[in-house]
Motif scaffolding. Structure first.
Motif, PDB file in Angstrom:
ATOM      1  N   ARG A  22     -32.625   4.529 -15.528  1.00 47.81           N
ATOM      2  CA  ARG A  22     -33.772   3.724 -15.207  1.00 47.81           C
ATOM      3  C   ARG A  22     -33.604   2.299 -15.456  1.00 47.81           C
ATOM      4  NH1 ARG A  22     -39.279   4.203 -14.425  1.00 47.81           N
ATOM      5  NH2 ARG A  22     -40.517   2.498 -15.754  1.00 47.81           N
ATOM      6  N   GLU A  23     -33.099   2.030 -16.584  1.00 51.35           N
ATOM      7  CA  GLU A  23     -32.896   0.523 -16.633  1.00 51.35           C
ATOM      8  C   GLU A  23     -31.842  -0.232 -15.361  1.00 51.35           C
ATOM      9  OE1 GLU A  23     -33.856   0.021 -21.433  1.00 51.35           O
ATOM     10  OE2 GLU A  23     -31.640   0.699 -20.695  1.00 51.35           O
ATOM     11  N   LYS A  24     -30.725   0.698 -15.414  1.00 55.96           N
ATOM     12  CA  LYS A  24     -29.785   0.245 -14.447  1.00 55.96           C
ATOM     13  C   LYS A  24     -30.449  -0.045 -13.056  1.00 55.96           C
ATOM     14  CE  LYS A  24     -25.925   1.848 -17.097  1.00 55.96           C
ATOM     15  NZ  LYS A  24     -24.780   3.091 -17.317  1.00 55.96           N
ATOM     16  N   VAL A  25     -31.181   1.066 -12.915  1.00 57.44           N
ATOM     17  CA  VAL A  25     -31.686   1.261 -11.341  1.00 57.44           C
ATOM     18  C   VAL A  25     -32.744   0.080 -11.118  1.00 57.44           C
ATOM     19  CG1 VAL A  25     -33.094   2.330  -9.583  1.00 57.44           C
ATOM     20  CG2 VAL A  25     -31.283   3.438 -10.964  1.00 57.44           C
ATOM     21  N   LEU A  26     -33.527  -0.102 -12.138  1.00 53.62           N
ATOM     22  CA  LEU A  26     -34.685  -1.151 -11.957  1.00 53.62           C
ATOM     23  C   LEU A  26     -34.234  -2.604 -12.135  1.00 53.62           C
ATOM     24  CD1 LEU A  26     -37.535   0.457 -14.236  1.00 53.62           C
ATOM     25  CD2 LEU A  26     -37.214   0.224 -11.572  1.00 53.62           C
ATOM     26  N   HIS A  27     -33.016  -2.646 -12.812  1.00 51.46           N
ATOM     27  CA  HIS A  27     -32.391  -3.958 -12.733  1.00 51.46           C
ATOM     28  C   HIS A  27     -31.649  -4.353 -11.391  1.00 51.46           C
ATOM     29  CE1 HIS A  27     -29.902  -7.155 -14.410  1.00 51.46           C
ATOM     30  NE2 HIS A  27     -28.827  -6.815 -13.894  1.00 51.46           N
ATOM     31  N   ALA A  28     -31.174  -3.246 -10.799  1.00 50.90           N
ATOM     32  CA  ALA A  28     -30.413  -3.272  -9.486  1.00 50.90           C
ATOM     33  C   ALA A  28     -31.596  -3.430  -8.300  1.00 50.90           C
ATOM     34  CB  ALA A  28     -29.587  -2.330  -9.252  1.00 50.90           C
ATOM     35  N   PHE A  29     -32.436  -3.147  -8.328  1.00 49.45           N
ATOM     36  CA  PHE A  29     -33.450  -2.872  -7.326  1.00 49.45           C
ATOM     37  C   PHE A  29     -34.859  -3.783  -7.441  1.00 49.45           C
ATOM     38  CE2 PHE A  29     -30.716   0.904  -6.706  1.00 49.45           C
ATOM     39  CZ  PHE A  29     -30.292   0.487  -5.367  1.00 49.45           C
ATOM     40  N   VAL A  30     -34.850  -4.206  -8.446  1.00 52.61           N
ATOM     41  CA  VAL A  30     -36.392  -4.936  -9.011  1.00 52.61           C
ATOM     42  C   VAL A  30     -35.922  -6.212  -9.423  1.00 52.61           C
ATOM     43  CG1 VAL A  30     -38.574  -4.941 -10.063  1.00 52.61           C
ATOM     44  CG2 VAL A  30     -37.564  -2.759  -9.283  1.00 52.61           C
ATOM     45  N   ALA A  31     -36.340  -7.429  -8.949  1.00 55.33           N
ATOM     46  CA  ALA A  31     -36.146  -8.705  -9.487  1.00 55.33           C
ATOM     47  C   ALA A  31     -37.494  -9.354  -9.316  1.00 55.33           C
ATOM     48  CB  ALA A  31     -35.409  -9.359  -8.612  1.00 55.33           C
ATOM     49  N   ASP A  32     -37.983  -9.963 -10.356  1.00 56.38           N
ATOM     50  CA  ASP A  32     -39.392 -10.657 -10.452  1.00 56.38           C
ATOM     51  C   ASP A  32     -40.496  -9.931 -10.026  1.00 56.38           C
ATOM     52  OD1 ASP A  32     -38.045 -13.061 -11.683  1.00 56.38           O
ATOM     53  OD2 ASP A  32     -37.423 -13.722  -9.556  1.00 56.38           O
ATOM     54  N   GLY A  33     -40.508  -8.727 -10.202  1.00 61.14           N
ATOM     55  CA  GLY A  33     -41.717  -7.708  -9.883  1.00 61.14           C
ATOM     56  C   GLY A  33     -41.579  -7.523  -8.476  1.00 61.14           C
ATOM     57  N   ARG A  34     -40.543  -7.601  -7.718  1.00 61.12           N
ATOM     58  CA  ARG A  34     -40.569  -7.384  -6.208  1.00 61.12           C
ATOM     59  C   ARG A  34     -39.097  -6.495  -5.866  1.00 61.12           C
ATOM     60  NH1 ARG A  34     -43.118  -9.295  -2.128  1.00 61.12           N
ATOM     61  NH2 ARG A  34     -41.378  -9.146  -0.900  1.00 61.12           N
ATOM     62  N   ILE A  35     -39.353  -5.621  -4.985  1.00 61.40           N
ATOM     63  CA  ILE A  35     -38.331  -4.454  -4.819  1.00 61.40           C
ATOM     64  C   ILE A  35     -37.347  -5.231  -3.957  1.00 61.40           C
ATOM     65  CG2 ILE A  35     -37.735  -2.338  -3.751  1.00 61.40           C
ATOM     66  CD1 ILE A  35     -40.548  -1.407  -4.544  1.00 61.40           C
TER      67      ILE A  35
END
Length: 125
Positions: A22-35
């Motif tokens: 989950r952390e890896k995916v969110l780090h890769a696909f979400v930045a500054d609250g945007r996808i």
């Protein structure tokens, strides 16, 4: 970049930090609250959709399609795809043009749950 929606697991100072899927995916696909981009792989997409559902919608609230589109536009430009994915993946329910966040018990199984090996590392347990 930060790990959205997570604090990260605690590790011993001499060990490198270990991150969940989950952390890896969110780090890769979400930045500054945007996808940044919508993942093509379903498992990763479900992780992003789960984050989006909890970040953009409140339990018990009813949202007309216009409001859903405005909330999604804050997160990514392809609001139609996100809205469709959220409904198809059972994070949002739609009835008569009104959307509601489904209870978490109706959501798909946690995509990160089967990524973790048993604590002992023995698959027979």
């Amino acid at each position: 970049r930060t790990w959205p929606g997570t604090m990260g697991p605690m590790t011993h100072p001499s060990q490198p930090p270990r991150h969940t899927l989950r952390e890896k995916v969110l780090h890769a696909f979400v930045a500054d609250g945007r996808i940044v981009s919508i993942p093509a792989r379903e498992r990763k997409r479900r992780i992003v959709l789960q984050w989006l559902a909890t970040a953009a919608f409140e339990p018990g609230e009813a949202y007309p399609e216009r409001d859903v589109d405005m909330r999604l536009a804050l997160r990514h430009r392809d609001v139609a795809a996100l809205r469709r994915y959220l409904v198809e993946s059972r994070y949002l329910a739609r009835a008569s043009g009104v959307y509601r966040l489904r209870p978490e018990t109706d959501w798909p199984a946690d995509p990160d749950a089967d990524a973790l090996p048993p604590a002992s590392g023995n698959p027979q347990e």
